[in-house]
Scaffold this active site. Structure first.
Site, PDB file in Angstrom:
ATOM      1  N   VAL A   6       0.819  -1.223   0.000  1.00 14.10           N
ATOM      2  CA  VAL A   6       0.000   0.000   0.000  1.00 14.10           C
ATOM      3  C   VAL A   6       0.856   1.278   0.000  1.00 14.10           C
ATOM      4  O   VAL A   6       0.568   2.226  -0.745  1.00 14.10           O
ATOM      5  CB  VAL A   6      -1.054  -0.047   1.135  1.00 14.10           C
ATOM      6  CG1 VAL A   6      -0.434  -0.022   2.500  1.00 14.10           C
ATOM      7  CG2 VAL A   6      -2.051   1.068   0.981  1.00 14.10           C
ATOM      8  N   GLY A  12       4.116   1.707  -1.119  1.00 14.31           N
ATOM      9  CA  GLY A  12       4.843   1.854  -2.376  1.00 14.31           C
ATOM     10  C   GLY A  12       3.922   2.219  -3.529  1.00 14.31           C
ATOM     11  O   GLY A  12       4.220   3.105  -4.330  1.00 14.31           O
ATOM     12  N   ASN A  66      11.833   2.656   6.814  1.00 10.96           N
ATOM     13  CA  ASN A  66      12.355   3.084   8.122  1.00 10.96           C
ATOM     14  C   ASN A  66      13.630   2.310   8.445  1.00 10.96           C
ATOM     15  O   ASN A  66      13.698   1.586   9.439  1.00 10.96           O
ATOM     16  CB  ASN A  66      11.307   2.839   9.215  1.00 10.96           C
ATOM     17  CG  ASN A  66      10.328   3.990   9.318  1.00 10.96           C
ATOM     18  OD1 ASN A  66      10.644   5.138   8.999  1.00 10.96           O
ATOM     19  ND2 ASN A  66       9.116   3.690   9.762  1.00 10.96           N
ATOM     20  N   SER A 100       7.287  10.085   5.790  1.00  9.92           N
ATOM     21  CA  SER A 100       6.275  10.001   6.845  1.00  9.92           C
ATOM     22  C   SER A 100       4.913  10.434   6.343  1.00  9.92           C
ATOM     23  O   SER A 100       4.795  11.305   5.491  1.00  9.92           O
ATOM     24  CB  SER A 100       6.662  10.879   8.030  1.00  9.92           C
ATOM     25  OG  SER A 100       5.637  10.814   9.002  1.00  9.92           O
ATOM     26  N   GLY A 121       2.170   7.831   6.527  1.00  7.76           N
ATOM     27  CA  GLY A 121       1.350   6.632   6.366  1.00  7.76           C
ATOM     28  C   GLY A 121       0.868   6.479   4.935  1.00  7.76           C
ATOM     29  O   GLY A 121       1.338   7.166   4.019  1.00  7.76           O
ATOM     30  N   HIS A 127      12.036  11.752  14.298  1.00 10.62           N
ATOM     31  CA  HIS A 127      10.622  12.074  14.061  1.00 10.62           C
ATOM     32  C   HIS A 127       9.747  11.025  14.760  1.00 10.62           C
ATOM     33  O   HIS A 127       8.795  11.343  15.460  1.00 10.62           O
ATOM     34  CB  HIS A 127      10.346  12.103  12.552  1.00 10.62           C
ATOM     35  CG  HIS A 127       8.877  12.035  12.185  1.00 10.62           C
ATOM     36  ND1 HIS A 127       8.138  10.864  12.257  1.00 10.62           N
ATOM     37  CD2 HIS A 127       8.021  12.989  11.759  1.00 10.62           C
ATOM     38  CE1 HIS A 127       6.899  11.119  11.889  1.00 10.62           C
ATOM     39  NE2 HIS A 127       6.799  12.392  11.582  1.00 10.62           N
ATOM     40  N   ASN A 128      10.104   9.770  14.576  1.00 12.69           N
ATOM     41  CA  ASN A 128       9.304   8.706  15.178  1.00 12.69           C
ATOM     42  C   ASN A 128       9.435   8.687  16.700  1.00 12.69           C
ATOM     43  O   ASN A 128       8.474   8.368  17.397  1.00 12.69           O
ATOM     44  CB  ASN A 128       9.710   7.352  14.592  1.00 12.69           C
ATOM     45  CG  ASN A 128       9.082   7.121  13.225  1.00 12.69           C
ATOM     46  OD1 ASN A 128       8.793   8.062  12.517  1.00 12.69           O
ATOM     47  ND2 ASN A 128       8.886   5.870  12.857  1.00 12.69           N
ATOM     48  N   TYR A 159       6.326   8.825  19.161  1.00 14.55           N
ATOM     49  CA  TYR A 159       6.061   7.945  20.311  1.00 14.55           C
ATOM     50  C   TYR A 159       5.713   8.784  21.545  1.00 14.55           C
ATOM     51  O   TYR A 159       4.787   8.465  22.284  1.00 14.55           O
ATOM     52  CB  TYR A 159       7.314   7.114  20.637  1.00 14.55           C
ATOM     53  CG  TYR A 159       7.469   5.789  19.937  1.00 14.55           C
ATOM     54  CD1 TYR A 159       7.401   5.676  18.554  1.00 14.55           C
ATOM     55  CD2 TYR A 159       7.733   4.624  20.670  1.00 14.55           C
ATOM     56  CE1 TYR A 159       7.587   4.455  17.922  1.00 14.55           C
ATOM     57  CE2 TYR A 159       7.915   3.397  20.043  1.00 14.55           C
ATOM     58  CZ  TYR A 159       7.842   3.326  18.672  1.00 14.55           C
ATOM     59  OH  TYR A 159       8.038   2.111  18.052  1.00 14.55           O
ATOM     60  N   ARG A 202      31.205   8.899  43.869  1.00 11.72           N
ATOM     61  CA  ARG A 202      32.128   8.263  42.907  1.00 11.72           C
ATOM     62  C   ARG A 202      33.565   8.386  43.386  1.00 11.72           C
ATOM     63  O   ARG A 202      34.378   7.476  43.266  1.00 11.72           O
ATOM     64  CB  ARG A 202      31.972   8.903  41.517  1.00 11.72           C
ATOM     65  CG  ARG A 202      30.649   8.593  40.848  1.00 11.72           C
ATOM     66  CD  ARG A 202      30.511   9.277  39.490  1.00 11.72           C
ATOM     67  NE  ARG A 202      31.417   8.712  38.502  1.00 11.72           N
ATOM     68  CZ  ARG A 202      32.444   9.345  37.971  1.00 11.72           C
ATOM     69  NH1 ARG A 202      32.707  10.586  38.324  1.00 11.72           N
ATOM     70  NH2 ARG A 202      33.217   8.754  37.091  1.00 11.72           N
ATOM     71  N   HIS A 210      37.277   8.464  41.726  1.00 12.27           N
ATOM     72  CA  HIS A 210      37.019   8.900  40.349  1.00 12.27           C
ATOM     73  C   HIS A 210      37.246  10.406  40.151  1.00 12.27           C
ATOM     74  O   HIS A 210      37.048  10.889  39.051  1.00 12.27           O
ATOM     75  CB  HIS A 210      35.598   8.514  39.939  1.00 12.27           C
ATOM     76  CG  HIS A 210      35.409   7.026  39.831  1.00 12.27           C
ATOM     77  ND1 HIS A 210      36.111   6.252  38.935  1.00 12.27           N
ATOM     78  CD2 HIS A 210      34.620   6.171  40.537  1.00 12.27           C
ATOM     79  CE1 HIS A 210      35.745   4.984  39.070  1.00 12.27           C
ATOM     80  NE2 HIS A 210      34.840   4.915  40.050  1.00 12.27           N
TER      81      HIS A 210
HETATM   82  C1  6PG Z   1       5.234   7.654   9.757  1.00 13.89           C
HETATM   83  C2  6PG Z   1       5.133   6.587  10.802  1.00 13.89           C
HETATM   84  C3  6PG Z   1       5.455   5.246  10.220  1.00 13.89           C
HETATM   85  C4  6PG Z   1       4.972   4.068  11.055  1.00 13.89           C
HETATM   86  C5  6PG Z   1       5.601   3.989  12.392  1.00 13.89           C
HETATM   87  C6  6PG Z   1       4.911   3.013  13.320  1.00 13.89           C
HETATM   88  O1  6PG Z   1       5.989   8.579   9.994  1.00 13.89           O
HETATM   89  O2  6PG Z   1       4.536   7.569   8.743  1.00 13.89           O
HETATM   90  O3  6PG Z   1       6.029   6.853  11.831  1.00 13.89           O
HETATM   91  O4  6PG Z   1       6.812   5.236   9.935  1.00 13.89           O
HETATM   92  O5  6PG Z   1       3.608   4.113  11.165  1.00 13.89           O
HETATM   93  O6  6PG Z   1       6.921   3.609  12.181  1.00 13.89           O
HETATM   94  O7  6PG Z   1       5.833   2.694  14.260  1.00 13.89           O
HETATM   95  P1  6PG Z   1       5.589   1.632  15.394  1.00 13.89           P
HETATM   96  O8  6PG Z   1       5.041   0.395  14.739  1.00 13.89           O
HETATM   97  O9  6PG Z   1       6.935   1.420  15.986  1.00 13.89           O
HETATM   98  O10 6PG Z   1       4.615   2.250  16.328  1.00 13.89           O
END
Ligand code: 6PG
Length: 469
Positions: free
Chosen positions: A15, A17, A104, A130, A132, A187-188, A192, A447, A453
């Site tokens: 999806v 690519g 990634n 990035s 999706g 970025h990721n 998170y 230390r 140290h």
């Molecule tokens: C993006 C997302 C993409 C992916 C994550 C999910 O920027 O489009 O970050 O790269 O959805 O990597 O990461 P996890 O599976 O580690 O949550």
């Protein structure tokens, strides 16, 4: 009749690519795609809807039908498959052709591949993408790294397909070597952190405030209308609207609370540790995914470790406002940590990153796009060597104006026994960073006490050691 040659090739017609390639085709370039699955190759031609697009399962044919220098992008799962595809392509590509890894990939793998392909005289770019599946189709944020010369070959295509903000493309040359993959990894990491903060905000609204799904949905929708406006807040609001498609009630209540991960957040934390750059909110997010995965242990512990906790009295509207202000504060600390890591990595790895450009291309298309990024861009445009985003005038004002809201919701959560690892570490990061005298003089004394140290003094230059009593 001469054979038709295509402008751009893609290996991997899953999806991501396929959508990326269709986006390239929409922008007036002819495209060719390669996949081991015949159906995927066929789907590309069908979905191209008359635009010049060829799908094939034959690598030789695929390479032969591309215009030189060939521009071949890979959107295949990170890891060994990337090496396998590169090895296959090397049989057919020629000197000067360009291979682009858009997955990634771990940045050290990119460094290795760059060195290997340089020897083969094939150009290579490690590119973070990035946004999706939807982003790939309609405009992602693109983070290319490698040689500038290689980037120039593909720049017009990447600029055309990327998301646009105020007419500006969300793609820019990030820097040398594995800079593109490194920026995408960070970025990721920020992604998170923001996701964990949103999960904690949900927990507080639900368990401290007693808000139901509809009220929570409304709160996130309202947040998204103001300074918290961002893709992640927007989708969070919409998630709370989703009915269960195979049962009764709302879908959110049926989803198992075990978060998976593919590794990019963990890599960010690990690499930040290696460079000695604190990214505690990102660490907290990775840790919480780990704790979440211990579902059966948690269920057992819920009985063994049952404790009596308070039930703080709250005014719902006031709590919603405080949680919003706390999120705003904590989002800033998450971006601050990510940007600080990028600044350091750029020096350590010689990437030559431009943090203003990074913030600029994150304003659209990517998962962490947010209204805040325009101010982040401005901060680095005013001072490219900003030691930390938190000390920029605008952000210092935001943090000073909202820290009390965060303190207040953390106190309430502690009283109610609700874990807020990401919120708490965001606050501690701020409090520690603005503390001119941390208690780690004691650490140095210890230390020196147990290991000779040595330590430095506040009143004299030099290195000291004491024969402790
Ligand atoms: C993006 C997302 C993409 C992916 C994550 C999910 O920027 O489009 O970050 O790269 O959805 O990597 O990461 P996890 O599976 O580690 O949550």
């Amino acid at each position: 009749m001469s054979q038709q040659l295509y402008d751009f090739g893609m290996v991997g017609l899953g999806v991501m690519g396929r959508n990326f390639l269709l986006n390239v085709a929409d922008n007036g370039f002819s495209v060719a795609g390669l996949d081991t699955n015949k159906e995927q190759a066929k789907a590309l031609e069908e979905e191209a809807d008359g635009k010049p697009a060829k799908g094939t399962t034959d690598m030789k044919e695929f390479v032969a039908c591309l215009k030189k220098p060939r521009k071949i992008m890979l959107l295949v799962p990170a890891g060994k498959i990337v090496d396998k595809v590169i090895e296959g392509l090397l049989k057919f590509v020629e000197e000067g052709d360009l291979i682009i890894d858009g997955g990634n990939s771990f940045f050290e793998d990119t460094d290795r591949r760059l060195a290997y392909l340089r020897k083969q005289k094939v150009q290579f770019l490690g590119v973070g993408v990035s946004g999706g599946a939807k982003g790939a189709r309609l405009g992602p944020s693109i983070m290319p790294g490698g040689s500038k010369k290689a980037y120039k070959i593909v720049k017009p295509i990447l600029e055309a397909v990327s998301a646009k903000v105020n007419g500006e493309p969300c793609v820019a040359y990030m820097g040398k070597g594995s800079a593109g993959n490194y920026v995408k990894m960070v970025h990721n990491g920020i992604e998170y952190a923001m996701m964990q903060l949103l999960a904690e905000a949900y927990d507080i609204l639900k368990k401290v405030g007693g808000l139901n799904n509809k009220e929570i949905q409304q709160a996130f929708e309202d947040y998204n209308k103001g300074r918290l406006q961002s893709f992640l807040v927007e989708i969070t609001a919409s998630i709370f609207k989703q009915k269960d498609d195979i049962g009764k009630g709302m879908l959110i209540d049926k989803i198992l609370d075990k978060a998976k991960q593919k590794g990019t957040g963990k890599w960010t934390s690990q690499n930040a540790m290696d460079f000695g750059i604190p990214v505690p909110t990102i660490d907290a997010a990775v840790t919480m995914r780990g704790i979440s995965s211990l579902k059966s242990e948690r269920l057992a512990a819920a009985k063994i470790l049952k404790v009596r906790v308070g039930k703080p009295k709250v005014d719902k509207n006031k709590l919603v406002k405080e949680v919003g202000d706390a999120l705003f504060f904590a989002f800033i600390t998450a971006y601050s940590q990510g940007m600080a890591l990028l600044a350091d990595a750029s020096k350590e790895k010689g990437f030559g990153l431009d943090l203003e450009a990074t913030a600029r291309i994150w304003r659209g298309g990517c998962i962490i796009r947010a209204a805040l990024l325009e101010d982040i861009r401005k901060a680095y445009s005013t001072d490219a060597n900003l030691p930390n985003l938190m000390v920029d005038k605008t952000f210092a004002k935001h943090l000073k104006g909202n820290h009390n809201a965060l303190r207040s919701i953390i106190k309430k959560s502690i009283d109610a026994g609700i874990p807020t690892l990401a919120f708490s570490t965001s606050l501690a990061y701020f409090d520690a960073y603005r503390d001119g005298r941390l208690p780690l003089n004691l650490t140095q004394a210890q230390r020196d006490h147990f290991g000779s140290h040595t330590y430095e003094r506040v009143d004299k230059n030099g290195i000291f050691h004491t024969e402790w009593e």
